[in-house]
Enzyme design. Structure first.
Site, PDB file in Angstrom:
ATOM      1  N   ARG A 260       0.823  -1.218   0.000  1.00  0.00           N
ATOM      2  CA  ARG A 260       0.000   0.000   0.000  1.00  0.00           C
ATOM      3  C   ARG A 260       0.860   1.272   0.000  1.00  0.00           C
ATOM      4  O   ARG A 260       0.486   2.279   0.588  1.00  0.00           O
ATOM      5  CB  ARG A 260      -0.960   0.010   1.196  1.00  0.00           C
TER       6      ARG A 260
ATOM      7  N   GLU B   9      -5.708   3.043   5.699  1.00  0.00           N
ATOM      8  CA  GLU B   9      -5.382   2.918   4.279  1.00  0.00           C
ATOM      9  C   GLU B   9      -6.054   4.049   3.507  1.00  0.00           C
ATOM     10  O   GLU B   9      -5.529   4.551   2.517  1.00  0.00           O
ATOM     11  CB  GLU B   9      -5.857   1.564   3.758  1.00  0.00           C
TER      12      GLU B   9
ATOM     13  N   SER C 255     -11.844  -0.755   2.074  1.00  0.00           N
ATOM     14  CA  SER C 255     -11.113  -1.183   3.263  1.00  0.00           C
ATOM     15  C   SER C 255     -10.469   0.026   3.919  1.00  0.00           C
ATOM     16  O   SER C 255      -9.700   0.752   3.294  1.00  0.00           O
ATOM     17  CB  SER C 255     -10.040  -2.209   2.864  1.00  0.00           C
TER      18      SER C 255
END
Length: 312
Positions: free
Chosen positions: A172, A292, A222
């Site tokens: 990420r 995130e 998410s």
């Protein structure tokens, strides 16, 4: 004065003033942008960035706005939304995709041409630029495995190319999160595969996503990165937080890793929920959950602010 000068300097640009960003985000939250512009070319982005720099105005860059939370107070300065840079082309097993194209469309079009390697992205709702920026991944695959290089415009308004290796791609993460370079095009290299196998894999992944994720509600996907040695959803579920609600934001009963808008949620509801989850899990499990999702815009009660370049 700046907005008038901007309009005069770019008379043909698609601009909207004091435009609510909740009309564009997947959470359906977010305050107004001073000016929202939809550039169509890298040259236009270069010119806009240089103009904003000269006026000392901040620039925020958005793609499909699927993994961001924009402050209820909105965004100062210029917001560039790259959704008009929506093109995908193929040459053999190589793909060129504009930053504003959807990575899910790149994945599906590759599959239709019997090209394998991007099946994992068949359910990722973000833009191609955002997928590179976050090194997006799912079901065991990630962008770093198929990306060759990208074209960018720097914070100074300079155009150049960056290779996969120079992006320092990790979980990420890409170096774009430090440099603030704006992705304008990405190039991928896949492999020839079996059409039926590719389609079966994508159908299986799509079914898994639809059965497990609360796609019937607005959300930012998410919310947290996966902490080492743990699964975020499981931590939240075991803490008994599923269904917990703040304002119109709720921890999904279907997937604990998602915060959904059950009606009338604000960005502040989302931010408050994120902090509540972090505090609860840290106290219970001594695990600090790292978001995130990108939290952007004017200053909030938690002093979450980013007046520089971001790409999603």
């Amino acid at each position: 004065m700046f907005l008038n000068d901007l309009r005069r300097a770019f008379p043909n640009a698609n601009m909207k003033f004091n435009e609510p960003l909740k009309h564009y985000t997947y959470t359906e939250t977010g305050g107004p942008a001073d000016v929202l512009i939809f550039p169509e070319t890298a040259e236009e982005i270069k010119a806009l960035v240089r103009f904003a720099n000269k006026a000392h105005e901040p620039v925020l860059v958005l793609g499909n706005s699927s993994n961001v939370i924009i402050s209820d107070e909105g965004v100062y300065g210029v917001v560039l939304m790259l959704t008009e840079m929506d093109y995908i082309s193929f040459e053999g097993d190589e793909i060129k995709a504009g930053a504003g194209s959807k990575i899910i469309d790149v994945s599906r079009q590759a599959g239709d041409r019997s090209l394998t390697g991007l099946e994992f992205a068949c359910g990722i709702p973000g833009s191609t630029g955002g997928a590179v920026y976050m090194n997006a991944g799912a079901y065991g695959g990630e962008i770093s495995e198929v990306l060759v290089e990208i074209d960018v415009v720097s914070k100074a308004g300079r155009f150049y190319t960056i290779s996969n290796e120079d992006l320092k791609l990790a979980y990420r993460y890409s170096d774009l999160q430090e440099s603030g370079d704006i992705v304008v095009e990405a190039r991928f290299k896949l492999q020839a595969g079996d059409y039926d196998t590719i389609q079966a894999t994508m159908a299986e992944l799509t079914e898994a996503r639809e059965s497990k994720q609360p796609l019937e509600y607005p959300s930012c996907g998410s919310v947290f990165k996966r902490p080492e040695g743990h699964y975020t959803g499981k931590l939240i579920q075991e803490a008994g937080l599923q269904g917990y609600t703040i304002g119109g934001a709720q921890i999904s009963k279907k997937h604990a890793g998602f915060i959904i808008n059950i009606g009338g949620a604000s960005a502040t509801d989302y931010i408050n929920m994120i902090h509540f989850i972090q505090e609860t899990i840290y106290k219970k499990d001594n695990v600090l959950l790292e978001p995130e999702v990108r939290i952007l815009g004017k200053r909030t009660k938690y002093d979450v602010v980013d007046d520089g370049f971001e790409h999603q």
